[in-house]
Design an enzyme around this catalytic site. Sequence first.
Site, PDB file in Angstrom:
ATOM      1  N   CYS A 121       0.808  -1.222   0.000  1.00  0.00           N
ATOM      2  CA  CYS A 121       0.000   0.000   0.000  1.00  0.00           C
ATOM      3  C   CYS A 121       0.843   1.275   0.000  1.00  0.00           C
ATOM      4  O   CYS A 121       0.320   2.363  -0.213  1.00  0.00           O
ATOM      5  CB  CYS A 121      -0.947   0.012   1.191  1.00  0.00           C
ATOM      6  SG  CYS A 121      -2.142  -1.336   1.183  1.00  0.00           S
ATOM      7  N   HIS A 263      -2.643   7.253   2.554  1.00  0.00           N
ATOM      8  CA  HIS A 263      -3.162   5.991   2.043  1.00  0.00           C
ATOM      9  C   HIS A 263      -4.556   5.739   2.624  1.00  0.00           C
ATOM     10  O   HIS A 263      -4.747   5.798   3.830  1.00  0.00           O
ATOM     11  CB  HIS A 263      -2.218   4.847   2.407  1.00  0.00           C
ATOM     12  CG  HIS A 263      -2.826   3.507   2.183  1.00  0.00           C
ATOM     13  ND1 HIS A 263      -3.365   3.157   0.962  1.00  0.00           N
ATOM     14  CD2 HIS A 263      -3.042   2.458   3.010  1.00  0.00           C
ATOM     15  CE1 HIS A 263      -3.867   1.934   1.057  1.00  0.00           C
ATOM     16  NE2 HIS A 263      -3.687   1.488   2.284  1.00  0.00           N
ATOM     17  N   ASN A 293     -10.143   0.466   0.291  1.00  0.00           N
ATOM     18  CA  ASN A 293      -8.674   0.501   0.282  1.00  0.00           C
ATOM     19  C   ASN A 293      -8.183  -0.132  -1.024  1.00  0.00           C
ATOM     20  O   ASN A 293      -8.311  -1.339  -1.212  1.00  0.00           O
ATOM     21  CB  ASN A 293      -8.166  -0.278   1.498  1.00  0.00           C
ATOM     22  CG  ASN A 293      -6.655  -0.397   1.543  1.00  0.00           C
ATOM     23  OD1 ASN A 293      -5.959  -0.128   0.565  1.00  0.00           O
ATOM     24  ND2 ASN A 293      -6.130  -0.810   2.682  1.00  0.00           N
TER      25      ASN A 293
END
Lengths: 347, 85
Positions: A121, A263, A293
Amino acid sequence: MSHDMRSGTGGVTAVIAGIGAVTADRLVKNDELARRLDVTPDWIRVRTGIEQRYVLAPGEATSDLAVRAGRRALAAAGDPDVDFVILATCTPDHTFPSTAPSVATRLGLGTVTAFDLNAACSGFVYGLSAGTGLIASGAFRSGLVIGADAISTIVDHDDPVTAPIFGDGAGAVVLRAGSPDEPGGLLAQTTGSDGSLLDTLITPSGGSRQRAAGVAPDPVSSYLRMEGRLVFRHAVQRMAQAARDVVARTGWTVDDVDLLVAHQANERILTATAGEVGLPPEKAFSNVDRVANTSAASIPLALVDALESGVLRPGAKVVLAGFGGGATWGATTLVWPDIAVGTEPAA
Amino acid sequence: MTTAEAPAASAVLEQISATIQDAVAETDAPITLDAALGADLGIDSMSVVEILVQIEKRFGFQLADAEVTGITTVRDILDAVLRRQ
């Protein structure tokens, strides 16, 4: 120890010249997922702030998203020649070879340098850092950095903890050589890692450790596994620390920051990170409710959403911060440039 | 726990209970020593971390990762604090 990079005034840095992003096409709302997981849609929303996500259709792959995002970013930059393609992904089309070369070819970029970068990520901020390094070295003049992931392909769709969290997407920026004094120039950057957190976010099977064991993997071990408490704790700490660090090294104060684009892990990580940085929650951009996400795609997808909703405007002082499996983290500062958001030519 | 330590422990427990109550205002279950944070008090994993971060700030120490993952009851939090005193 983290690695810190700072583009000196008058030196060469990478400048963002175009941006584009896409989600996968198939929309999955909480009520659809909740039925399968035997939870309520509200249970998902309250825990994560996520209302829906987009996932790949059968037969599609990460590269399909990467190509679309790359095409949009290139269009936004006026379809320039680029010298390299960095594809940040932890869900490549194949474990071997890397996916970036096929993405570059499908984008019509010829025989450019092309490689995958796996920082999960954190992939997009790592990609920006690596791209800046290539350009600052003088060996490359421009490049395409794509963050693309299809975590739906490694998630256990019957696991109520991880299944609701993730969506699939891609985002990309075109980088060109320029000056840190111009808008879009990447300013202070930091990247770091802590391998002692390996097991906190991991897909145990599929790599050499499992394959060399010579036994068929337990099916469950091919799914993403997450130690939620540690991910939450370290994500907030590391992103906040990295953000504060690059803000200070840019010569800004926290109050100078117009927008934190961290993020998009979940709403509570975003709120907690903003709090630790010392920013009010409204300065922490979030689109996690709409896209979930999306791993390496989350920051460019959030930037595009922030631009299209008018939250992000040219001249804004922006901090990007990521945290992901590895563990890895990174952050960078920039003044947002007056650039277009790319669209794809009609098919 | 010795008798001499008891008053300190009860003061600490009071602060821990207050921290938990602040974090999860909606909990109706009594915050007893052996209450499981998840099963009894209905606190999800991110809220547990939020509570532990508040505990760290309140008492001025950092929990190890193994403690963060190992804590399941109110008593576990109390023990972690008392270990530092």
